[in-house]
Design a protein around this motif. Structure first.
Motif, PDB file in Angstrom:
ATOM      1  N   GLN A  29      -1.400  63.980  55.291  1.00 54.49           N
ATOM      2  CA  GLN A  29      -0.662  64.509  54.141  1.00 54.49           C
ATOM      3  C   GLN A  29      -0.903  66.108  54.363  1.00 54.49           C
ATOM      4  OE1 GLN A  29      -1.300  62.646  50.501  1.00 54.49           O
ATOM      5  NE2 GLN A  29      -1.586  64.434  49.537  1.00 54.49           N
ATOM      6  N   VAL A  30      -0.063  66.890  54.002  1.00 55.03           N
ATOM      7  CA  VAL A  30      -0.149  68.289  53.944  1.00 55.03           C
ATOM      8  C   VAL A  30       0.227  68.687  52.432  1.00 55.03           C
ATOM      9  CG1 VAL A  30       0.624  70.572  54.544  1.00 55.03           C
ATOM     10  CG2 VAL A  30       0.261  68.799  56.362  1.00 55.03           C
ATOM     11  N   ASP A  31      -0.602  69.360  51.527  1.00 57.85           N
ATOM     12  CA  ASP A  31      -0.248  69.842  50.253  1.00 57.85           C
ATOM     13  C   ASP A  31       0.070  71.512  50.454  1.00 57.85           C
ATOM     14  OD1 ASP A  31       0.117  67.274  48.938  1.00 57.85           O
ATOM     15  OD2 ASP A  31      -2.244  67.484  49.354  1.00 57.85           O
ATOM     16  N   ILE A  32       1.241  71.853  49.718  1.00 55.18           N
ATOM     17  CA  ILE A  32       1.097  73.440  49.593  1.00 55.18           C
ATOM     18  C   ILE A  32       1.451  73.585  48.180  1.00 55.18           C
ATOM     19  CG2 ILE A  32       2.639  75.369  50.163  1.00 55.18           C
ATOM     20  CD1 ILE A  32       3.440  73.847  52.654  1.00 55.18           C
ATOM     21  N   LYS A  33       0.596  74.600  47.602  1.00 50.58           N
ATOM     22  CA  LYS A  33       0.832  74.958  46.241  1.00 50.58           C
ATOM     23  C   LYS A  33       0.928  76.351  46.195  1.00 50.58           C
ATOM     24  CE  LYS A  33      -1.752  74.199  41.871  1.00 50.58           C
ATOM     25  NZ  LYS A  33      -2.679  73.423  41.136  1.00 50.58           N
ATOM     26  N   LEU A  34       1.854  77.017  45.462  1.00 57.43           N
ATOM     27  CA  LEU A  34       2.029  78.403  44.977  1.00 57.43           C
ATOM     28  C   LEU A  34       1.726  78.640  43.472  1.00 57.43           C
ATOM     29  CD1 LEU A  34       4.955  79.153  47.312  1.00 57.43           C
ATOM     30  CD2 LEU A  34       2.968  79.881  47.824  1.00 57.43           C
ATOM     31  N   ARG A  35       1.378  79.792  43.286  1.00 55.35           N
ATOM     32  CA  ARG A  35       1.037  79.897  41.906  1.00 55.35           C
ATOM     33  C   ARG A  35       1.098  81.554  41.590  1.00 55.35           C
ATOM     34  NH1 ARG A  35      -3.879  77.729  40.124  1.00 55.35           N
ATOM     35  NH2 ARG A  35      -4.845  79.759  40.604  1.00 55.35           N
TER      36      ARG A  35
END
Length: 88
Positions: free
Chosen positions: A65-71
């Protein structure tokens, strides 16, 4: 089309289709505007200033799994340009 405050989409896609989605996000970030839409409405976002990025990856027994989060802040905070006075 109705304006939304949240957008979620789940799908099983091949790597080329996912690459197209990531390219669209990258292009939108470059333009300072991301627009997400479906048959329920549209969500427009305006990334600007410094963005928080979190990338995580994992390799389990049955799944990778790869998770990418932008905020980002809608109104970027203004930071004080002077150091505090500290006496010791």
């Amino acid at each position: 089309m109705k304006s939304k405050t949240e957008f979620k989409h789940e799908a099983l896609l091949d790597p080329v289709d996912i690459q197209d989605v990531l390219k669209a996000i990258s292009k939108g970030l470059g333009k300072g505007k991301l627009e997400f839409s479906d048959d329920k409405g549209t969500l427009s976002l305006g990334p600007q200033g410094l963005l928080y990025l979190k990338v995580s990856a994992s390799d389990g027994d049955d799944r990778q799994q790869v998770d990418i989060k932008l905020r980002w802040e809608k109104k970027p905070k203004t930071l004080n340009k002077k150091p505090p006075k500290i006496e010791g």
